[in-house]
Structures are given as structure tokens and as C-alpha cells.
Design a protein around this motif. Structure first.
Motif, mmCIF file in Angstrom:
data_model
loop_
_atom_site.group_PDB
_atom_site.id
_atom_site.type_symbol
_atom_site.label_atom_id
_atom_site.label_comp_id
_atom_site.label_asym_id
_atom_site.label_seq_id
_atom_site.Cartn_x
_atom_site.Cartn_y
_atom_site.Cartn_z
ATOM 1 N N ILE A 161 38.241 37.163 54.336
ATOM 2 C CA ILE A 161 39.181 38.329 54.127
ATOM 3 C C ILE A 161 39.098 39.074 55.568
ATOM 4 O O ILE A 161 38.111 39.069 56.234
ATOM 5 C CB ILE A 161 38.281 39.319 53.305
ATOM 6 N N ASP A 171 35.230 46.467 49.706
ATOM 7 C CA ASP A 171 35.373 47.045 48.275
ATOM 8 C C ASP A 171 34.212 46.651 47.489
ATOM 9 O O ASP A 171 34.062 45.828 46.933
ATOM 10 C CB ASP A 171 36.585 46.555 47.288
ATOM 11 N N LYS A 174 33.731 45.302 43.874
ATOM 12 C CA LYS A 174 33.828 43.763 43.336
ATOM 13 C C LYS A 174 32.511 43.246 43.529
ATOM 14 O O LYS A 174 32.456 42.037 43.111
ATOM 15 C CB LYS A 174 34.799 43.293 44.649
ATOM 16 N N TYR A 175 31.341 43.610 43.698
ATOM 17 C CA TYR A 175 30.266 43.102 44.104
ATOM 18 C C TYR A 175 29.248 43.454 42.572
ATOM 19 O O TYR A 175 28.943 44.638 42.573
ATOM 20 C CB TYR A 175 29.332 43.316 45.059
ATOM 21 N N ARG A 189 30.960 38.203 44.454
ATOM 22 C CA ARG A 189 31.770 38.681 44.602
ATOM 23 C C ARG A 189 33.072 38.250 43.722
ATOM 24 O O ARG A 189 33.213 37.101 43.978
ATOM 25 C CB ARG A 189 32.487 38.867 45.842
ATOM 26 N N VAL A 191 36.882 38.625 42.730
ATOM 27 C CA VAL A 191 38.437 39.314 42.844
ATOM 28 C C VAL A 191 39.369 38.985 41.721
ATOM 29 O O VAL A 191 39.379 37.688 41.445
ATOM 30 C CB VAL A 191 38.866 38.939 44.333
ATOM 31 N N THR A 192 40.070 39.735 41.190
ATOM 32 C CA THR A 192 41.020 39.406 40.064
ATOM 33 C C THR A 192 42.305 40.051 40.359
ATOM 34 O O THR A 192 43.171 40.181 39.485
ATOM 35 C CB THR A 192 40.403 40.049 38.737
ATOM 36 N N VAL A 193 42.955 39.781 41.512
ATOM 37 C CA VAL A 193 44.058 40.223 42.122
ATOM 38 C C VAL A 193 45.495 39.279 41.190
ATOM 39 O O VAL A 193 46.075 39.818 40.488
ATOM 40 C CB VAL A 193 44.281 40.390 43.390
ATOM 41 N N PRO A 196 41.268 35.329 38.430
ATOM 42 C CA PRO A 196 39.680 35.623 38.504
ATOM 43 C C PRO A 196 39.284 34.436 39.948
ATOM 44 O O PRO A 196 39.518 33.524 39.561
ATOM 45 C CB PRO A 196 39.057 35.483 37.300
ATOM 46 N N ARG A 197 38.698 35.164 40.834
ATOM 47 C CA ARG A 197 38.131 34.179 41.905
ATOM 48 C C ARG A 197 36.788 34.725 42.375
ATOM 49 O O ARG A 197 36.714 35.782 42.685
ATOM 50 C CB ARG A 197 39.102 34.055 42.988
ATOM 51 N N GLY A 199 34.816 34.749 45.167
ATOM 52 C CA GLY A 199 34.913 34.906 46.828
ATOM 53 C C GLY A 199 33.566 34.664 47.308
ATOM 54 O O GLY A 199 33.618 34.108 48.603
#
Length: 263
Positions: A161, A171, A174-175, A189, A191-193, A196-197, A199
Motif C-alpha cells: 500500500i 486505516d 482494518k486491524y 489486516r 481488507v474487503t474492498v 476479502p483479502r 493483507g
């Protein structure tokens, strides 16, 4: 602006390689853009290059022009399935530095075997969005310093990132973290933009091999499962035996792989 002609056989006129901006090049054939090259510094300070060209000859000319002006070492990341692109970078003198697998894993704890996993004694899992930001930043910095002092942060996932200068927690919500009474011991961490990943998952060096990473993973995947997500994705470096064993142990399946190349 630098312009150099390179005969290519693409048309009656020679292909012109033009540096159109700082670390940006175009290949022009009779005023038609037939290729683009770009270089940028990643947050870890390394210089990564990319080329998008219609023909191998144009790729080679762009690479020649870029490499003549950029300082070494240079890096690039390619999808291992893109044989032509990989071959182009190999022609330009790049070699494989590392391989990173993109894996998919079900979130169902009955399938992963994580349904009975609990953190070790004295450790609690703090869900995402509830962590103390100061303690979160402290454990992130401690882990990064430990990694940098050993294998080096460059050994972490190639896709990173673009953090603001000096900040690696963009952010905090996210943790999720593994907490002892006086400090945090590890973090994950998610991320679900788009999908779901996972990171990042990391534990302080002195707290490893206690089951903390597995407990963090159980918590994160369980949370995703309860929210309706059937699967999650993660990147695992091939040479990271601990991470590979962790994800293989819960049934993660490799889907694609990326190569990081260096010259």
C-alpha cells in the motif's frame, strides 16, 4: 524531453522513444503511441519499472532506453502466467528474485479446522475497529523493525500500500490484534474492498510459535464467515516457510503466482 529513433519494422518510419515526463517514456510509430514505459519508487525506496507495448521489438527498445537512464537496481512484478512479458524482462537482463502465490481459502471454520482454535493463555484477540491506535502503531513498528533487522522488509509481499510518509497504519479499523495485558503481540489486516483479502499477518519475534498467528487467522476468517463471505485471499511468499505452512494447514489453494524480477 529525450527522443531517440529505433528501427522496428513496425512501419515506414523508425520507432521514436520519447521521455515525456519524469520517469515516463512513450514509443511512437508515425505519431501513434505503440508503447509506454514507467518507473516509480515504492514506499520501501526501491525503483519499480513497467512497460506496456504492442510488440516485442517495441518492448525491447523501451527497455533499452529506460535502463540507460535509470539507476540500478531496478525491480518489476509480473504475473507468472504472462509468459511473453516475463520473457521481455528476461531479455532486458532481469532475473527472478522471488515468487509470491495468491491463494484462496474458505472461511468456514469446519473446513479450515480453526473452529476450536483459541489464543494462548494470557492473550486475547481484539476485533478490528476496537484496537488502541497507539498500541497498534507500536506493535506494527516493532515487528517492522524486527523484520528489517533480519530478512529485511523487502522480503514482505511485493504489492504494498502507498503509505503516507512515515506512516504504515493507514486505516486502524482494518486491524485485529493479539493483546497481552500491557502490549500488543501480533496483528492481522483484512481488507474487503473488492473481495476479502488478508493483507498482513505478523507476530513479534519473541512471541512466535505460540499459536498467536493461527488464533488471529481463526478470528479473521471466522468474522468473515459470519458476515457472509465464503472465501478470502492472501499472498504468500514461496520462501516464507512459516506462512506457507500456516496457510497450507488450513487448506489454502494457490491460484496464481507473481514474480518479482530484479536487474
Amino acid at each position: 524531453m529525450n527522443t531517440k529513433p529505433f528501427p522496428s519494422g513496425l512501419g515506414e518510419n523508425a520507432v521514436m522513444i520519447t521521455r515525456v515526463a519524469d520517469r515516463q517514456w512513450h514509443a511512437l510509430d508515425d505519431d501513434l503511441v505503440v508503447g509506454r514505459g514507467h518507473a516509480e519508487h515504492r514506499p520501501d525506496g526501491r525503483l519499480f519499472v513497467s512497460i506496456d507495448a504492442w510488440h516485442d521489438a517495441t518492448f525491447d527498445r523501451l527497455a533499452e532506453a529506460m535502463l540507460a537512464e535509470l539507476p540500478a537496481p531496478l525491480y518489476t512484478v509480473v504475473d507468472e502466467a504472462d509468459v511473453e512479458l516475463t520473457a521481455g524482462w528476461r531479455r532486458a537482463g532481469f532475473t527472478i528474485r522471488r515468487r509470491e502465490w495468491e491463494c484462496v481459502v474458505t472461511t468456514d471454520p469446519r473446513v479450515t479446522g480453526l473452529d476450536e482454535v483459541l489464543p494462548p493463555s494470557g492473550v486475547t484477540i481484539v476485533p478490528a475497529g476496537q484496537a488502541d491506535e497507539g498500541l497498534l502503531r507500536a506493535v506494527d513498528r516493532a515487528i517492522r523493525d524486527e523484520v528489517e533487522a533480519t530478512v529485511g522488509w523487502q522480503s514482505m509481499p511485493a504489492e504494498v500500500i502507498p503509505f503516507p510518509e512515515g506512516d504504515t497504519i493507514v486505516d486502524p479499523s482494518k486491524y485485529a490484534v493479539a493483546a497481552a495485558p500491557d502490549r500488543y503481540l501480533g496483528l492481522i489486516r483484512v481488507v474487503t474492498v473488492n473481495r476479502p483479502r488478508i493483507g498482513l499477518i505478523a507476530v513479534r519475534a519473541g512471541e512466535q510459535r505460540r499459536g498467536i498467528a493461527r488464533a488471529l487467522l481463526a478470528h479473521a476468517l471466522g468474522t468473515l464467515h459470519r458476515s457472509g463471505s465464503a472465501a478470502a485471499w492472501a499472498e504468500v511468499q514461496e520462501s516464507n516457510q512459516a506462512a506457507s505452512a500456516l496457510f497450507e494447514g488450513i487448506g489454502a489453494r494457490p491460484m496464481t503466482s507473481n514474480l518479482e524480477l530484479v536487474r
